[in-house]
Scaffold this motif. Structure first.
Motif, PDB file in Angstrom:
ATOM      1  N   ARG A  48     -28.336 -13.977   8.481  1.00 14.84           N
ATOM      2  CA  ARG A  48     -29.279 -13.754   9.578  1.00 14.84           C
ATOM      3  C   ARG A  48     -30.327 -14.879   9.619  1.00 14.84           C
ATOM      4  N   LEU A  49     -30.863 -15.209   8.455  1.00 17.39           N
ATOM      5  CA  LEU A  49     -31.865 -16.269   8.381  1.00 17.39           C
ATOM      6  C   LEU A  49     -31.270 -17.595   8.872  1.00 17.39           C
ATOM      7  N   CYS A  50     -30.017 -17.820   8.550  1.00 15.39           N
ATOM      8  CA  CYS A  50     -29.386 -19.083   8.932  1.00 15.39           C
ATOM      9  C   CYS A  50     -29.104 -19.155  10.428  1.00 15.39           C
ATOM     10  N   ASP A  51     -28.976 -18.007  11.096  1.00 16.26           N
ATOM     11  CA  ASP A  51     -28.865 -18.045  12.559  1.00 16.26           C
ATOM     12  C   ASP A  51     -30.170 -18.579  13.163  1.00 16.26           C
ATOM     13  N   ASP A  52     -31.296 -18.102  12.635  1.00 13.86           N
ATOM     14  CA  ASP A  52     -32.596 -18.621  13.098  1.00 13.86           C
ATOM     15  C   ASP A  52     -32.736 -20.099  12.738  1.00 13.86           C
ATOM     16  N   TYR A  53     -32.248 -20.434  11.564  1.00 13.83           N
ATOM     17  CA  TYR A  53     -32.337 -21.820  11.110  1.00 13.83           C
ATOM     18  C   TYR A  53     -31.561 -22.752  12.043  1.00 13.83           C
ATOM     19  N   LYS A  54     -30.397 -22.295  12.492  1.00 14.33           N
ATOM     20  CA  LYS A  54     -29.604 -23.135  13.398  1.00 14.33           C
ATOM     21  C   LYS A  54     -30.342 -23.371  14.715  1.00 14.33           C
ATOM     22  N   SER A  55     -31.015 -22.346  15.214  1.00 17.18           N
ATOM     23  CA  SER A  55     -31.803 -22.544  16.452  1.00 17.18           C
ATOM     24  C   SER A  55     -32.918 -23.553  16.201  1.00 17.18           C
ATOM     25  N   PHE A  56     -33.556 -23.440  15.027  1.00 18.04           N
ATOM     26  CA  PHE A  56     -34.616 -24.392  14.680  1.00 18.04           C
ATOM     27  C   PHE A  56     -34.057 -25.820  14.675  1.00 18.04           C
ATOM     28  N   LEU A  57     -32.896 -25.986  14.049  1.00 20.02           N
ATOM     29  CA  LEU A  57     -32.278 -27.319  13.988  1.00 20.02           C
ATOM     30  C   LEU A  57     -32.020 -27.872  15.394  1.00 20.02           C
ATOM     31  N   ASP A  58     -31.533 -26.992  16.280  1.00 21.28           N
ATOM     32  CA  ASP A  58     -31.184 -27.436  17.632  1.00 21.28           C
ATOM     33  C   ASP A  58     -32.422 -27.773  18.457  1.00 21.28           C
ATOM     34  N   ASP A 284     -31.638 -32.777   6.329  1.00 27.30           N
ATOM     35  CA  ASP A 284     -32.612 -33.477   5.483  1.00 27.30           C
ATOM     36  C   ASP A 284     -33.773 -33.870   6.391  1.00 27.30           C
ATOM     37  N   ASP A 285     -34.867 -33.202   6.445  1.00 25.78           N
ATOM     38  CA  ASP A 285     -35.232 -32.174   5.504  1.00 25.78           C
ATOM     39  C   ASP A 285     -35.618 -30.891   6.248  1.00 25.78           C
ATOM     40  N   LYS A 286     -34.986 -30.685   7.419  1.00 23.47           N
ATOM     41  CA  LYS A 286     -35.349 -29.496   8.204  1.00 23.47           C
ATOM     42  C   LYS A 286     -34.980 -28.228   7.450  1.00 23.47           C
ATOM     43  N   VAL A 287     -34.009 -28.320   6.541  1.00 27.43           N
ATOM     44  CA  VAL A 287     -33.611 -27.105   5.817  1.00 27.43           C
ATOM     45  C   VAL A 287     -34.762 -26.615   4.946  1.00 27.43           C
ATOM     46  N   CYS A 288     -35.440 -27.521   4.251  1.00 29.94           N
ATOM     47  CA  CYS A 288     -36.583 -27.118   3.416  1.00 29.94           C
ATOM     48  C   CYS A 288     -37.802 -26.826   4.291  1.00 29.94           C
ATOM     49  N   ALA A 289     -37.944 -27.600   5.382  1.00 33.42           N
ATOM     50  CA  ALA A 289     -39.072 -27.354   6.294  1.00 33.42           C
ATOM     51  C   ALA A 289     -38.963 -25.938   6.858  1.00 33.42           C
ATOM     52  N   PHE A 290     -37.781 -25.581   7.313  1.00 37.09           N
ATOM     53  CA  PHE A 290     -37.608 -24.239   7.903  1.00 37.09           C
ATOM     54  C   PHE A 290     -37.778 -23.149   6.838  1.00 37.09           C
ATOM     55  N   ALA A 291     -37.159 -23.331   5.690  1.00 32.71           N
ATOM     56  CA  ALA A 291     -37.248 -22.306   4.633  1.00 32.71           C
ATOM     57  C   ALA A 291     -38.705 -22.098   4.221  1.00 32.71           C
ATOM     58  N   SER A 292     -39.482 -23.192   4.117  1.00 35.24           N
ATOM     59  CA  SER A 292     -40.883 -23.047   3.706  1.00 35.24           C
ATOM     60  C   SER A 292     -41.730 -22.492   4.846  1.00 35.24           C
ATOM     61  N   LEU A 293     -41.344 -22.812   6.091  1.00 32.65           N
ATOM     62  CA  LEU A 293     -42.056 -22.255   7.250  1.00 32.65           C
ATOM     63  C   LEU A 293     -41.928 -20.730   7.260  1.00 32.65           C
ATOM     64  N   ILE A 294     -40.713 -20.237   7.103  1.00 32.91           N
ATOM     65  CA  ILE A 294     -40.496 -18.779   7.114  1.00 32.91           C
ATOM     66  C   ILE A 294     -41.177 -18.156   5.888  1.00 32.91           C
ATOM     67  N   ALA A 295     -41.110 -18.856   4.761  1.00 36.39           N
ATOM     68  CA  ALA A 295     -41.749 -18.343   3.540  1.00 36.39           C
ATOM     69  C   ALA A 295     -43.256 -18.215   3.736  1.00 36.39           C
ATOM     70  N   SER A 296     -43.832 -19.157   4.491  1.00 35.16           N
ATOM     71  CA  SER A 296     -45.294 -19.153   4.664  1.00 35.16           C
ATOM     72  C   SER A 296     -45.757 -17.866   5.332  1.00 35.16           C
ATOM     73  N   ASP A 297     -44.884 -17.252   6.121  1.00 35.67           N
ATOM     74  CA  ASP A 297     -45.248 -16.006   6.814  1.00 35.67           C
ATOM     75  C   ASP A 297     -44.910 -14.772   5.976  1.00 35.67           C
ATOM     76  N   SER A 298     -44.030 -14.934   4.985  1.00 40.68           N
ATOM     77  CA  SER A 298     -43.602 -13.779   4.182  1.00 40.68           C
ATOM     78  C   SER A 298     -44.650 -13.373   3.150  1.00 40.68           C
ATOM     79  N   VAL A 299     -45.657 -14.218   2.967  1.00 41.10           N
ATOM     80  CA  VAL A 299     -46.716 -13.940   1.997  1.00 41.10           C
ATOM     81  C   VAL A 299     -47.845 -13.208   2.712  1.00 41.10           C
ATOM     82  N   LYS A 300     -48.345 -12.141   2.137  1.00 39.76           N
ATOM     83  CA  LYS A 300     -49.414 -11.388   2.826  1.00 39.76           C
ATOM     84  C   LYS A 300     -50.806 -11.851   2.357  1.00 39.76           C
ATOM     85  N   ILE A 301     -51.305 -11.304   1.216  1.00 38.88           N
ATOM     86  CA  ILE A 301     -52.585 -11.797   0.683  1.00 38.88           C
ATOM     87  C   ILE A 301     -52.306 -12.402  -0.688  1.00 38.88           C
ATOM     88  N   PRO A 302     -52.150 -13.702  -0.754  1.00 41.92           N
ATOM     89  CA  PRO A 302     -51.749 -14.333  -2.020  1.00 41.92           C
ATOM     90  C   PRO A 302     -52.903 -14.429  -3.023  1.00 41.92           C
TER      91      PRO A 302
END
Ligand code: MN
Ligand code: MN
Length: 485
Positions: A48-58, A284-302
């Motif tokens: 599921r995450l990779c479907d969003d990732y593909k849209s990001f790449l495009d 290179d390097d949208k895969v890490c950019a996208f993964a870290s972008l989504i991760a940035s929202d998965s954190v609530k109060i760090p």
């Protein structure tokens, strides 16, 4: 009866582990595919995450487009502009973009930033062909555009394939317009045509692979129909200028103040019968950019303030006012300090940076089964074996490497193990076979802890790079765990 007994006996002796089997289990490191480590639910999440990732790449083939996508995501997820924010309290979300090529997403932590932030830094530029300042010319009945390659490419990989043009043009009147041609179904594309096999025997076939296509041979075909006037010398070229003027209001001099990038046209694809891999330009390097972008929202109060950064110009050495060698991180940390009610003095900014922990989120090589000789197979990364740690990279005797300490590597390893995240560690390739480095060395200048944590890629810097969905998902999980640490 007898047969059954024998069967039982055999089973017992099979189940019973020998002393050394047990010892091996206790002591030896076992590499295991991430696919074997994931639960069924995680596998579904990865897809599921990779479907969003593909849209990001495009939608984000260039650094400018990536910043637009990142900004839209930030706004949707409740981040407000760092310029407008009044104060930061634990859990506050702010973002910033700079020159349309940098972005930062921040969530304020429970602890003050003077105790250090959790930083993830990736890059959103990718190798491509930039148009030269005087790109347009006519030759042999064709209008052509001259390009200058950006980043490290094997030039022969970039011929005989459809290209799109993405970028901006700042016109005479100072107005800047966006241009994308070659991505929608109905759009035309552009192409660099290689010499045909029938005529390359005595010339091109004798060249080294690195020179099979030379830099000055990366010329795009863009038109063929001349204007109907024999008094004009370059009739096809003029027809292109006429078209550009009618459609965009561009004159030839406008190319001077343009950033037009030729990138592989078309969308990302699932690869393999099992759809386990993604093939696309710019991973290179949208895969890490996208993964870290989504991760940035998965954190609530760090616990610690999280800063997820996106840089341009990594592919040419992180230089320039939008590269990782610029002082953007200092600005972001200063703003966080001010918004938290602290004086952002030079020494406090330095202290916050020194006490920070960072991940340089970039890709490295996956072992290509057809070219295994380039790798030290004991110290390599494999497709589908999880997020990759790289303690150091560089070249030769670790030149130009940021070599993470044992302590910091241990800390990150513990985070990954505690959270059951598939990971692997290796080197880019064999010693002295080549090399490369990325943003870690520049961030280590601030004396912070930093290590590479990214995704293995096949065919890096080619027009169609390959990444395993399991690795992309592992990197995402790793980034979340890190930001929460
Ligand atoms: Mn990279
Ligand atoms: Mn690269």
């Amino acid at each position: 009866m007898l047969v059954v007994c024998m069967g039982l006996l055999n089973k017992e002796s099979k189940d019973k582990k020998t002393k050394y089997q047990k010892l091996e289990e206790k002591l030896a490191l076992k590499k295991k595919s991430a696919w074997d480590q994931f639960t069924d639910r995680q596998k579904k999440d990865a897809f599921r995450l990779c479907d969003d990732y593909k849209s990001f790449l495009d939608n984000a083939k260039t650094e400018r487009e990536a910043v637009k996508e990142i900004e839209a995501f930030a706004k949707k997820k409740g981040f407000s502009g760092i310029g407008e924010a009044k104060e930061l309290t634990p859990g506050s979300r702010v973002y910033d973009t700079y020159r349309n090529k940098n972005a930062a997403l921040v969530i304020a932590g429970k602890k003050p930033i003077t105790e250090g932030a959790r930083i993830i830094v990736s890059h959103i530029d990718s190798p491509r062909l930039d148009l030269k300042p005087h790109p347009l010319y006519e030759d042999s009945g064709l209008a052509m555009l001259k390009t200058h390659y950006y980043g490290g490419i094997k030039k022969y990989q970039w011929v005989n394939r459809p290209f799109a043009l993405h970028g901006v043009v700042t016109k005479k009147d100072g107005k800047t317009i966006d241009i994308v041609i070659g991505e929608s179904e109905k759009d035309p594309v552009f192409v660099i045509s290689d010499l045909l096999i029938h005529l390359s025997k005595n010339s091109q076939d004798k060249r080294l692979a690195s020179e099979a296509i030379k830099g000055e041979e990366l010329n795009l075909i863009v038109a063929n129909i001349p204007v109907d006037d024999d008094k004009v010398k370059h009739k096809v070229k003029l027809a292109v200028l006429e078209h550009l003027y009618d459609k965009y209001g561009i004159v030839e001099e406008d190319f001077v103040s343009a950033e037009l990038e030729a990138v592989p046209a078309g969308i990302s694809k699932d690869v393999g019968f099992d759809r386990s891999l993604i093939g696309a330009y710019g991973q290179d390097d949208k895969v890490c950019a996208f993964a870290s972008l989504i991760a940035s929202d998965s954190v609530k109060i760090p616990e610690h303030t999280t800063i997820v950064l996106f840089y341009d110009k990594e592919e040419i050495g992180s230089v320039g006012n939008t590269g990782a060698r610029s002082n953007y991180i200092e600005y972001i940390v200063s703003r966080i300090l001010e918004l938290s009610g602290n004086a952002a003095s030079d020494s406090i900014v330095r202290e916050a940076l020194m006490k920070s922990s960072a991940l340089s989120a970039d890709v490295s090589a996956a072992v290509n089964p057809t070219f295994k000789e380039a790798h030290d197979i004991f110290n390599s990364n494999f497709c589908g074996f999880g997020a990759l740690l790289e303690k150091y990279n560089g070249y030769g005797g670790k030149y130009s490497a940021s070599d993470a300490s044992a302590e910091y590597t241990g800390r990150i390893r513990k985070i990954l193990n505690d959270n059951k995240i598939p990971w692997q560690i290796g080197e880019l390739g064999k010693v002295d076979e080549g090399g490369g480095s990325t943003i870690a060395i520049f961030f280590s200048n601030y004396s912070m802890d930093i290590i590479d944590l990214g995704v293995p890629v096949l065919g890096m810097h080619s027009p169609f790079e390959i990444v395993s969905k399991a690795d992309m998902y592992s990197a995402y999980l790793a980034y979340v765990a890190f930001l929460e640490s």
